[in-house]
Structures are given as C-alpha cells and as structure tokens.
Design a protein around this motif. Structure first.
Motif, PDB file in Angstrom:
ATOM      1  N   ARG A  34      42.965  35.351  16.412  1.00 23.45           N
ATOM      2  CA  ARG A  34      42.776  35.674  14.987  1.00 23.45           C
ATOM      3  C   ARG A  34      41.295  35.681  14.626  1.00 23.45           C
ATOM      4  O   ARG A  34      40.813  36.559  13.904  1.00 23.45           O
ATOM      5  N   ARG A  35      40.532  34.696  15.141  1.00 26.14           N
ATOM      6  CA  ARG A  35      39.103  34.625  14.870  1.00 26.14           C
ATOM      7  C   ARG A  35      38.395  35.867  15.406  1.00 26.14           C
ATOM      8  O   ARG A  35      37.552  36.465  14.721  1.00 26.14           O
ATOM      9  N   ILE A  36      38.749  36.299  16.605  1.00 29.91           N
ATOM     10  CA  ILE A  36      38.135  37.484  17.201  1.00 29.91           C
ATOM     11  C   ILE A  36      38.475  38.736  16.398  1.00 29.91           C
ATOM     12  O   ILE A  36      37.614  39.559  16.103  1.00 29.91           O
TER      13      ILE A  36
ATOM     14  N   GLY B 155      48.271  16.078  15.112  1.00 30.17           N
ATOM     15  CA  GLY B 155      47.098  16.122  15.978  1.00 30.17           C
ATOM     16  C   GLY B 155      46.851  17.482  16.599  1.00 30.17           C
ATOM     17  O   GLY B 155      45.872  17.659  17.310  1.00 30.17           O
ATOM     18  N   SER B 156      47.719  18.468  16.361  1.00 32.84           N
ATOM     19  CA  SER B 156      47.506  19.782  16.955  1.00 32.84           C
ATOM     20  C   SER B 156      46.434  20.516  16.154  1.00 32.84           C
ATOM     21  O   SER B 156      46.273  20.292  14.965  1.00 32.84           O
ATOM     22  N   PRO B 157      45.702  21.413  16.830  1.00 33.04           N
ATOM     23  CA  PRO B 157      44.658  22.132  16.106  1.00 33.04           C
ATOM     24  C   PRO B 157      45.250  23.049  15.052  1.00 33.04           C
ATOM     25  O   PRO B 157      46.284  23.682  15.272  1.00 33.04           O
ATOM     26  N   THR B 158      44.612  23.125  13.908  1.00 29.68           N
ATOM     27  CA  THR B 158      45.056  23.998  12.840  1.00 29.68           C
ATOM     28  C   THR B 158      44.213  25.267  12.876  1.00 29.68           C
ATOM     29  O   THR B 158      42.989  25.190  12.819  1.00 29.68           O
ATOM     30  N   PRO B 159      44.867  26.434  13.041  1.00 32.38           N
ATOM     31  CA  PRO B 159      44.089  27.660  13.091  1.00 32.38           C
ATOM     32  C   PRO B 159      43.393  27.907  11.760  1.00 32.38           C
ATOM     33  O   PRO B 159      43.951  27.637  10.705  1.00 32.38           O
ATOM     34  N   THR B 160      42.183  28.416  11.840  1.00 32.92           N
ATOM     35  CA  THR B 160      41.443  28.723  10.623  1.00 32.92           C
ATOM     36  C   THR B 160      41.635  30.186  10.254  1.00 32.92           C
ATOM     37  O   THR B 160      41.692  31.034  11.143  1.00 32.92           O
ATOM     38  N   PRO B 161      41.765  30.474   8.973  1.00 34.87           N
ATOM     39  CA  PRO B 161      41.972  31.880   8.572  1.00 34.87           C
ATOM     40  C   PRO B 161      40.747  32.722   8.781  1.00 34.87           C
ATOM     41  O   PRO B 161      39.679  32.302   8.908  1.00 34.87           O
TER      42      PRO B 161
ATOM     43  N   ILE C 199      49.165  39.616  13.935  1.00 37.27           N
ATOM     44  CA  ILE C 199      48.664  38.280  14.292  1.00 37.27           C
ATOM     45  C   ILE C 199      48.783  37.349  13.088  1.00 37.27           C
ATOM     46  O   ILE C 199      49.216  36.209  13.211  1.00 37.27           O
ATOM     47  N   ARG C 200      48.428  37.831  11.908  1.00 37.18           N
ATOM     48  CA  ARG C 200      48.558  36.999  10.703  1.00 37.18           C
ATOM     49  C   ARG C 200      50.016  36.611  10.464  1.00 37.18           C
ATOM     50  O   ARG C 200      50.312  35.480  10.103  1.00 37.18           O
ATOM     51  N   ASP C 201      50.928  37.560  10.674  1.00 33.04           N
ATOM     52  CA  ASP C 201      52.355  37.246  10.515  1.00 33.04           C
ATOM     53  C   ASP C 201      52.787  36.146  11.474  1.00 33.04           C
ATOM     54  O   ASP C 201      53.526  35.234  11.105  1.00 33.04           O
ATOM     55  N   LEU C 202      52.325  36.213  12.725  1.00 32.36           N
ATOM     56  CA  LEU C 202      52.678  35.185  13.711  1.00 32.36           C
ATOM     57  C   LEU C 202      52.128  33.822  13.311  1.00 32.36           C
ATOM     58  O   LEU C 202      52.812  32.802  13.406  1.00 32.36           O
TER      59      LEU C 202
ATOM     60  N   CYS D  42      37.989  49.090  11.481  1.00 35.89           N
ATOM     61  CA  CYS D  42      37.603  50.479  11.683  1.00 35.89           C
ATOM     62  C   CYS D  42      38.768  51.454  11.822  1.00 35.89           C
ATOM     63  O   CYS D  42      38.587  52.640  11.685  1.00 35.89           O
ATOM     64  N   CYS D  43      39.939  50.970  12.131  1.00 33.04           N
ATOM     65  CA  CYS D  43      41.015  51.934  12.362  1.00 33.04           C
ATOM     66  C   CYS D  43      42.381  51.310  12.049  1.00 33.04           C
ATOM     67  O   CYS D  43      42.507  50.107  11.857  1.00 33.04           O
ATOM     68  N   ALA D  44      43.390  52.163  12.032  1.00 35.18           N
ATOM     69  CA  ALA D  44      44.753  51.712  11.715  1.00 35.18           C
ATOM     70  C   ALA D  44      45.280  50.751  12.771  1.00 35.18           C
ATOM     71  O   ALA D  44      46.013  49.814  12.453  1.00 35.18           O
ATOM     72  N   THR D  45      44.912  50.965  14.027  1.00 38.03           N
ATOM     73  CA  THR D  45      45.381  50.084  15.103  1.00 38.03           C
ATOM     74  C   THR D  45      44.881  48.663  14.876  1.00 38.03           C
ATOM     75  O   THR D  45      45.620  47.693  15.040  1.00 38.03           O
ATOM     76  N   HIS D  46      43.616  48.534  14.501  1.00 39.87           N
ATOM     77  CA  HIS D  46      43.046  47.213  14.233  1.00 39.87           C
ATOM     78  C   HIS D  46      43.773  46.552  13.072  1.00 39.87           C
ATOM     79  O   HIS D  46      44.130  45.383  13.137  1.00 39.87           O
ATOM     80  N   ARG D  47      44.017  47.279  11.998  1.00 36.60           N
ATOM     81  CA  ARG D  47      44.710  46.711  10.840  1.00 36.60           C
ATOM     82  C   ARG D  47      46.128  46.283  11.210  1.00 36.60           C
ATOM     83  O   ARG D  47      46.607  45.252  10.766  1.00 36.60           O
TER      84      ARG D  47
END
Length: 100
Positions: free
Chosen positions: A60-62, A94-100, A80-83, A69-74
C-alpha cells in the motif's frame, strides 16, 4: 450417570501430591499434548498473519507513493485498499498496523 472419582491428595515429604488413576493420567497427558500442538499451530498462523499484514502495508505504501497515472494503477490501489480495510479477522495484539 456417575461422576469420575475425584483425585486423591496426599502429602509425601512435606509436598502435596495428587494421585490419579492411570487412565485419567493418560487422558490428561493426551489433552496437554493436543493443546501444545494447537498452541504451536496458532503461533504459526499468527506469525503468518503478521507477515502478510506487513507485506500488504508495504504494498500500500509503495502504491501510494507512485503517481496516479493510469486506470490500472487506480484499480490496483482500490483493490489493495479494499483488502486492507476489510478487517475480516481482528489484528492480534502487538501486530503492526498498516498506515494509510
């Protein structure tokens, strides 16, 4: 229905000891082995969930750091956001919390 006999408690050399029939002891030992195996499996699954959560957060960070730039990226970003936001299973303490 009869209740199983309660274990007998005795004292030997100033130490409390519980006396069980052999069959009861075997059941107890078997149950302890099963619980130990389940605990090991649970620990392994928790480690896998933590690893996958970290991996998804990195992905998600990457994706967030690349230009839109394109529809594929969006589309990939949306999936990924849905997951990450689904939270179908609670995060273990204690598990890492993903950052938005």
């Amino acid at each position: 229905m009869t209740r199983p006999a309660a274990p007998r408690r005795i004292r030997i050399d100033d130490e409390d000891v519980v006396v069980l029939p052999a069959a009861h002891y075997e059941r107890l030992a078997s149950t302890r082995r099963q619980l130990g195996a389940r605990e090991a499996r649970n620990r392994s699954l928790t480690d896998q969930v933590n690893t996958l959560s970290t991996l998804l957060a990195d992905i998600r960070r990457i994706v967030d750091s690349t230009p839109q730039c394109c529809a594929t990226h969006r589309d990939a970003d949306s999936r990924i956001r849905d997951l990450l936001d689904a939270q179908r299973i609670p995060r273990p303490p204690g598990s890492p919390t993903p950052t938005p």
